[in-house]
Structures are given as C-alpha cells and as structure tokens.
Design an enzyme around this catalytic site. Sequence first.
Site, short mmCIF file in Angstrom:
data_model
loop_
_atom_site.label_atom_id
_atom_site.label_comp_id
_atom_site.label_asym_id
_atom_site.label_seq_id
_atom_site.Cartn_x
_atom_site.Cartn_y
_atom_site.Cartn_z
N ALA A 185 17.06 36.37 -72.28
CA ALA A 185 17.77 35.92 -71.07
C ALA A 185 18.08 34.43 -71.22
CB ALA A 185 16.93 36.18 -69.83
N ILE A 196 11.24 27.98 -67.41
CA ILE A 196 11.19 29.44 -67.26
C ILE A 196 10.00 30.01 -68.02
CG2 ILE A 196 12.42 31.61 -67.70
CD1 ILE A 196 15.05 29.99 -67.41
N GLU A 252 31.16 36.44 -73.07
CA GLU A 252 30.99 37.08 -71.75
C GLU A 252 32.32 37.01 -71.01
OE1 GLU A 252 27.64 35.23 -69.79
OE2 GLU A 252 26.27 35.78 -71.41
N HIS A 292 24.34 38.96 -67.24
CA HIS A 292 23.96 37.54 -67.01
C HIS A 292 23.56 37.30 -65.55
CE1 HIS A 292 24.66 33.25 -68.73
NE2 HIS A 292 23.66 33.26 -67.85
N ILE A 293 22.56 38.06 -65.11
CA ILE A 293 22.13 37.96 -63.72
C ILE A 293 20.75 37.32 -63.58
CG2 ILE A 293 23.49 39.87 -62.74
CD1 ILE A 293 20.81 41.57 -63.14
#
Length: 468
Positions: A285, A209, A316, A346-347
């Site tokens: 993220a 990422i 979560e 959390h997308i």
Amino acid sequence: MTTPKPISQSSLARPAVSNSLSVSPTATFHSPPASSSFMASLALRAAAKQLKPFSTEDIKILLLENVNQTGRDILSGQGYQVEFHKASLPEDQLIEKIRDVHVIGIRSKTKLTAKVLQEAKNLLVIGCFCIGTNQVDLDYAAKQGIAVFNSPFANSRSVAELVIAEIISLARQLGDRSNELHRGTWNKVSAKCWEVRGKTLGIVGYGHIGSQLSVLAEAMGMNVIYYDVVSLMAIGTARQVPTLEALLGEADFVTLHVPETPETKNMLGAKQFEQMKNGSYLINASRGTVVDIPALIKAMRAGKVAGAALDVYPNEPAGNGDYFTTDLNPWAEELRGLNNIILTPHIGGSTEEAQRAIGIEVADALVRYINQGVTLGSVNLPEVNMRQLTLDESNHARIIYIHRNVPGVLRRVNEILGDHNVDKQISDSKGDIAYLMADVSDVRPEDIKDIRDSLDGLSSRILTRVLY
Ligand SMILES: NC(=O)C1=CN([C@@H]2O[C@H](COP(=O)(O)OP(=O)(O)OC[C@H]3O[C@@H](n4cnc5c(N)ncnc54)[C@H](O)[C@@H]3O)[C@@H](O)[C@H]2O)C=CC1
Ligand SMILES: O=C(O)CCC(=O)C(=O)O
C-alpha cells in the site's frame, strides 16, 4: 412552516462518545483532530487579525482529484476563486489550466512534472492533499519559488487499519471464498488457511504508517520485525533487522511502507521473492513502482507467495471507471486472474476521517502561505514562521524574497531595506534555495513599489512577494 433554529455553540459540540457502536457509524464516529495543529489552526482562524495580502478574490485555485469538502470550504471561505474537479486532468488540459492559477490542490494522481510546472507562470503554491509528494517535481518547484505542502500523517491510521484487514483476509483466503459464494459456489475449506496469532509481520519502512501498524499487529498476537534505512526506536516488542534480506527470510507477511524513490523502485523483485519464505504473503500500500509486478505474478503462480494485497500500481487511472485493463498496465489481466489476491483502487487513505482531516490541514497551510507567507510544513522550501501582522499595524508591509542561496544576497537585500524601518526579519535556507521575510513599518505605497522593483532587480531573485 417553522423557522430554522440558529446553530448554537452547543449543537456544534461533540456529543459524548458512546461505548456502543451498534448504531450507524456516521452517528457515532467523529473525525479525531489530525494533530494538535488542528486545534491551533481553529484558534488561529478565530483570533486572526487578518493581514490582507491583496484582494483575496484575485487568488485562483484549481482543486483536482475530489479534494474533501472541508478543504474546499476553508479556501472558498477566504474569498478565493476555487475551481473544483473530481478527477485529475490529462496533461494537455492540466497545462492549459495551470497557466492561469496561483494555487493547485492535488492528490496522488496528478503529475506536476517540470514540463507542466514550467507553464505555471502564476503558481505560488501546491497543496498535496495526501502524504506522498513523489508526484511533484519538488526541486523544480523550489527553483521556481513554488512552495509545496502535504499532510504528513492524517491518513496513516487509515492505511494501517486497511493492512490489518488484509493480513487476516489473505491468511483466510477471504476474497476467494467470497467471490465463489457470489457466483453460487459453496467451498468450505481449511487447507492453507491460518490464524495470524504467533505469525511474523515484516514491515519495510517503519515511519508513520509502519509504526502504527506495528502496534495494531502486536495487539493481534503477531511478532513484528521491521527494516528501515535509518535506525528507529522499536515500539512494543517489535525488533529492527539489519537488512531487507533478513526480514524477507523471517516474515510470514511482508508489508511495504516506503516512499517512492529511486532506491525503492522494484525493491521487491524476482531476487527478493526468492528470499521470502515459502507460502508467505505480500502487501503493498506504498507506491506501485516498489513491486516488480510480473515477478510477483511468477512468484504467486509458483506458490512461493501464497497471497498478495495491492492498493497501488505503476499506472493508475485519472478517475473512476472500467480502466484497470492491459491498456493501463500490460499485466493487468494476468494479475486479475490470480487466486488469493486482493486488488484495491488506491484506497489506503480513503476514509471520511482521513480525508476531512487532510482537507483542513492542507487548506490551512495554503491559507497561511498565501496570506502570511509562512512556510511551516513546506516540504521543499525552508520553514520560516513570523507572527501575523494585525490590523493595528496598518502601514506595515511584509516583504517575501525567495532567492538563490549565493554569497552576498543578504547584504544587497539589507541595502534595499536599510532606508526603511525593518521591525522583524528572518531568513533560512534549504540547499540552493533561501527564503527571507521582513516586516517593514511606516511604508507608503510608493515605498512598496520601490522595494519590490529593487528586489526584483537582484540577480539572485526567484520570487518577490509583498503582502500589505
Ligand atoms: N495507499 C495509500 O493510500 C497511501 C500510501 N501512502 C504511501 O506510504 C508511504 C509511507 O508513508 P509514511 O509511513 O507516512 O511515510 P514515512 O516517511 O513516515 O515513513 C517512511 C519510512 O520509510 C523509510 N525508508 C525510506 N526509504 C527506504 C528504503 N529504501 N528502505 C527502507 N526504508 C526506507 C524511511 O526511513 C521512513 O522511516 C508514503 O510515502 C506513500 O507513498 C501513504 C498514505 C496513503
Ligand atoms: O488518497 C489519495 O489520493 C492518496 C493517498 C496516498 O497515497 C498518500 O497520501 O500518499
């Protein structure tokens, strides 16, 4: 009434990609293959001369957390029994269900701890339909002979794109302006709103990422620096810095892309916020445990941190609903009350493209493991590959012996297999665990039972499977 036309090959082919994106995204965007393994897996399924391990209808699969339809279709298409749930399950229900199944498919919420896994007496394999595998006790699973697979980079691009959106949104205070206008307040300001061009992005964790993000950020005119525990080749004109402190002292935007490990827990705490530049921004993220949230709240109230975007949290909820409260995380309301903070559920990896690709990649890995015993891509067992037995080899059996990696095992296994015609054999180890596959030809059903019973009798045994 008209008869529906059969689907022709040409109607399945990809339409030419249009240069114009002015029509509906669903009409113009196509999931790119997750990797070259995607095409390879299609070819494999088309050409496969199926090895029948045992009746595939006996395989019970539990899929939680809304695993994508692509994955569900592949698994149901094999004839397995698939039970699907949209959310994850509370621990007591999970323990009840997991006792009965051979395969479980999860995403990031379901905690497969030693406590849960010790109840999973029939479990052969876990599919994490995501990148992170921190939610699974990988060592415990390996010691029980349970393989774990994930999708290492099918959603990386989606996360990187979200972070790009957040960098600009934070720099321009977009969330606040939009919320104000939703409430009817016109608030046209330019104070403390910035362009991102020429600013420095500090990436912590320059893996799949982080490195994607590096390319995208440079394209917007940002300078990129990164900190990683390993020395990694810089992409473009990015530059690796030697310490986290060096990164924090130089970056205007800090973005976290490390896995959840004991070392990354509270990696950004009070001391690190102090080391950040005045008025800089934080994006997380990665995993919720990486940031000490009460310390972030303090740093934002003090104006040290001018804005933050959080996609992940220490706790979560299991499913969608009004659950982001102090019951879940004691600081939830204080966080929600801050200015210039983007909170998303959390997308990061939640795009059609990523979820479709992950569904295919992980379901294919599960099918290969269940039907052929191939562990390629497993994150906790040695990676062992052997070509698929074909229907022409009807009296063959594939023996799989997962065992403790102790001296003398191969000699004992070969004493057992020595009376048979072993066509191929391969073995590999990872730490304390070893994985052996052998194809034996001209075996009768009674031979298969003898082989299995003998292997089961060895003290090194973790799991024996015979596919025939
Ligand atoms: N928000 C979301 O929806 C998503 C979140 N993630 C999270 O992002 C994390 C990173 O994903 P990838 O880039 O694919 O992982 P990756 O494994 O490709 O890269 C992680 C990098 O972090 C580095 N690293 C590890 N420990 C470190 C430490 N203590 N200090 C500095 N660097 C360290 C590694 O050397 C590696 O280069 C995943 O582990 C997952 O938890 C992943 C996908 C979606
Ligand atoms: O989409 C998900 O449920 C999890 C995404 C994620 O955090 C991951 O892939 O590690």
